[in-house]
Enzyme design. Structure first.
Site, PDB file in Angstrom:
ATOM      1  CE  LYS A 174      -3.472   2.702   2.405  1.00  0.00           C
ATOM      2  NZ  LYS A 174      -2.636   3.930   2.330  1.00  0.00           N
ATOM      3  N   GLY A 231       5.140   3.482  10.983  1.00  0.00           N
ATOM      4  CA  GLY A 231       4.266   4.642  11.099  1.00  0.00           C
ATOM      5  C   GLY A 231       3.936   4.949  12.539  1.00  0.00           C
ATOM      6  CB  SER A 232       1.168   6.882  13.966  1.00  0.00           C
ATOM      7  OG  SER A 232      -0.008   6.220  13.491  1.00  0.00           O
ATOM      8  N   GLY A 235      -1.790   3.965  14.106  1.00  0.00           N
ATOM      9  CA  GLY A 235      -1.962   3.194  12.877  1.00  0.00           C
ATOM     10  C   GLY A 235      -1.485   1.766  13.021  1.00  0.00           C
ATOM     11  N   GLY A 236      -0.315   1.579  13.621  1.00  0.00           N
ATOM     12  CA  GLY A 236       0.226   0.236  13.795  1.00  0.00           C
ATOM     13  C   GLY A 236      -0.635  -0.619  14.689  1.00  0.00           C
ATOM     14  CD  GLU A 255      10.549   1.941  12.901  1.00  0.00           C
ATOM     15  OE1 GLU A 255      10.680   3.173  12.989  1.00  0.00           O
ATOM     16  OE2 GLU A 255      11.126   1.245  12.039  1.00  0.00           O
ATOM     17  CB  CYS A 292      12.562   5.563  13.184  1.00  0.00           C
ATOM     18  SG  CYS A 292      11.777   5.254  11.600  1.00  0.00           S
ATOM     19  CD  GLU A 383       7.710   9.271  17.507  1.00  0.00           C
ATOM     20  OE1 GLU A 383       8.690   9.263  16.742  1.00  0.00           O
ATOM     21  OE2 GLU A 383       6.737   8.497  17.387  1.00  0.00           O
TER      22      GLU A 383
END
Length: 515
Positions: A174, A231-232, A235-236, A255, A292, A383
């Protein structure tokens, strides 16, 4: 991609420096289109999984060559969609092709399959032992989500795709909607490599989409056997939860973020505090704080040398200028995060760069707080993705250790100290070892070497599986599983397990390493 007048389900790339729409329209994939890509990947798997290491190596090298053949067109489009400088993108392209070639070398060596052989012992008492042979085999089609912050190296042909293809797994990617044109160019390069290398149709597919529905359709399709994501946390975690709800749950290697804490011990600050302040701010703001591994948190013990370090860090930030962030959404999230931190009890804004009007300019910001505040409110250590960091001032050694113990999982942690005090702070290192995937001494964490020994992962919430890495050759094992062959005729065994060892790989035979 098309240049024609778009339908309502199409979108364009956006230049984050100006907000202008870029040429080309991209279709939001339908559920049926996602299903077709996943089903074609499942068909391709039956053939691709049987390809030899040498055949897959040539395929990965062909991908690298096709990406390089795109030349300046790729870099120009990536710059327009990401706001990143050409020099940075040139290096990132080299990293992308370099890791493809590194996996190719790893495949030719072949020992990654971890072949294990326990030969039969027919006369063993009280029971004979059968002939047992085990190796890693590919999982199946893998869904990969392109990252926003690395439009090449963690995207369509990035580490997740490279390691999955190396393992023998077809990939459905994606594309990140922030750089659809870049993704399309790389996706077409991979398709050309598929054809040129004689790989089955369906070995690779690229899907576009701005909505979560597209990503969820990939994760939820029964043909997909694993997922790679950068990603965030939000989202993860959503993908991880969706994968766990499937009738057949699958692993999601996500991650999801890290503040990468840095501990500055008193002795090293006394020796070189001013220089470390400059380097610290440089690491915090590298890539506009969108790596990251930017250090979003540092810890010092109160002392005159720590005061000097804090003061010099503030001066360094004040001399910086705002810079374009990857997307308007990332910029807005960063601004919201800084506003929230600055209004949190016990936190002060130490320094900010002079703000500048722009579509998505992130302003470097340095904040400071006390260890008491962090221990009372651990959310301070979470973060904020962008060019900022929080300096935590501890009263003494014990409070510094308490801050370390209270940390959640991170990708990295760093300790700066003299030789003598590093030995004296062995307990700090032991604590941090339990919190991160990579522990550094006297060096900043920005910059992740793509190599055999690199580990880019960490305990939750940095990743969903602290045992895995998304960088380096060991990433291949995420997309493989062990299969044991009992009492197989030699002719039916994979070459990696045959008695003659025709590939000359390292194997564990009756408990001893041999090739």
């Amino acid at each position: 991609m098309t240049d024609a007048q778009p339908a309502t389900d199409m979108f364009q790339g956006i230049n984050p420096a100006t907000g202008e729409a870029l040429p080309g329209f991209f279709s939001e994939a339908t559920v049926d289109e996602v299903a077709q890509a996943c089903e074609q990947a499942a068909v391709a798997f039956a053939t691709y999984r049987q390809k030899s290491g040498a055949e897959k190596a040539r395929f990965l090298e062909a991908i690298a060559a096709e990406i390089e053949a795109l030349g300046d067109e790729l870099l120009t489009r990536a710059q327009a969609e990401s706001g990143l400088p050409l020099a940075r993108l040139t290096g990132e392209r080299g990293r992308t092709t370099g890791q493809l070639r590194l996996f190719a070398e790893y495949l030719r060596d072949g020992s990654w399959v971890d072949a294990r052989i326990d030969t039969a012992l027919p006369d063993r008492q009280p029971l004979p032992r059968p002939d047992l042979r085990q190796m890693l085999r590919p999982l199946g089609p893998v869904g990969v989500f392109g990252a926003s912050n690395f439009p090449l190296a963690f995207s369509v042909a990035g580490g997740d795709t490279a390691s999955a293809l190396a393992a023998g797994c077809p990939v459905v990617v994606k594309a990140h909607p922030a750089h659809p044109g870049t993704s399309q160019l790389v996706g077409e390069a991979i398709e050309r490599a598929v054809a040129a290398s004689g790989m089955p149709a369906g070995t690779f597919a690229l899907i576009h989409g701005r909505t979560t529905a597209v990503g969820m359709a990939i994760v939820e399709h029964p043909a997909i056997k694993a997922v790679g994501f950068t990603g965030s946390l939000r989202g993860g975690r959503a993908l991880f939860d969706a994968a766990a709800r499937r009738p057949e749950p699958i692993p999601v290697y996500a991650e999801m973020g890290s503040t990468n804490p840095v501990f500055f011990l008193p002795g090293i600050l006394k020796e070189k505090g001013a220089a470390l302040a400059q380097q610290y701010v440089g690491s915090v703001t590298l890539g506009v704080g969108q790596f990251c591994t930017n250090p979003g948190l540092s810890v010092v013990q109160r002392a005159p040398e720590a005061d000097t370090f804090v003061e010099e860090s503030g001066k360094a930030v004040g001399q910086l200028a705002p810079a374009t962030m990857l997307t308007k959404g990332i910029f807005q999230a960063f601004t919201k995060g800084i506003d929230k931190l600055s209004q949190t009890a016990g936190i002060q804004v130490l320094a900010q760069a002079n703000p500048a009007d722009s579509f998505a300019n992130g302003t470097p910001t340095l904040l400071t707080t006390t260890a008491d505040a962090v221990l009372a409110n651990p959310a301070i250590a979470e973060e904020v993705f962008g060019p900022s960091s929080v300096i935590v001032q501890a009263n003494d050694r014990e409070q510094l250790l308490a801050v370390a113990r209270g940390l959640e999982g991170h990708l990295t942690a760093t300790v700066f100290g003299t030789d003598a005090e590093l030995a004296d702070y062995a307990d700090l290192l032991a604590i941090l070892e339990q919190k991160v995937g990579r522990l550094l001494i006297n060096g900043f964490p920005t910059g992740v070497e793509v190599s055999h020994a690199m580990h880019h992962g960490g305990p939750y919430p940095a990743t969903t599986d602290s045992r895995s890495t998304s960088v380096g050759t060991n990433a291949i094992v995420r997309f493989a599983r062990p299969v044991c062959y009992q009492n197989f005729p030699d002719a039916l065994l994979p070459d990696e397990l045959k008695a003659s060892n025709p590939l000359h790989i390292w194997r564990l035979v009756d408990g001893k390493r041999t090739n």
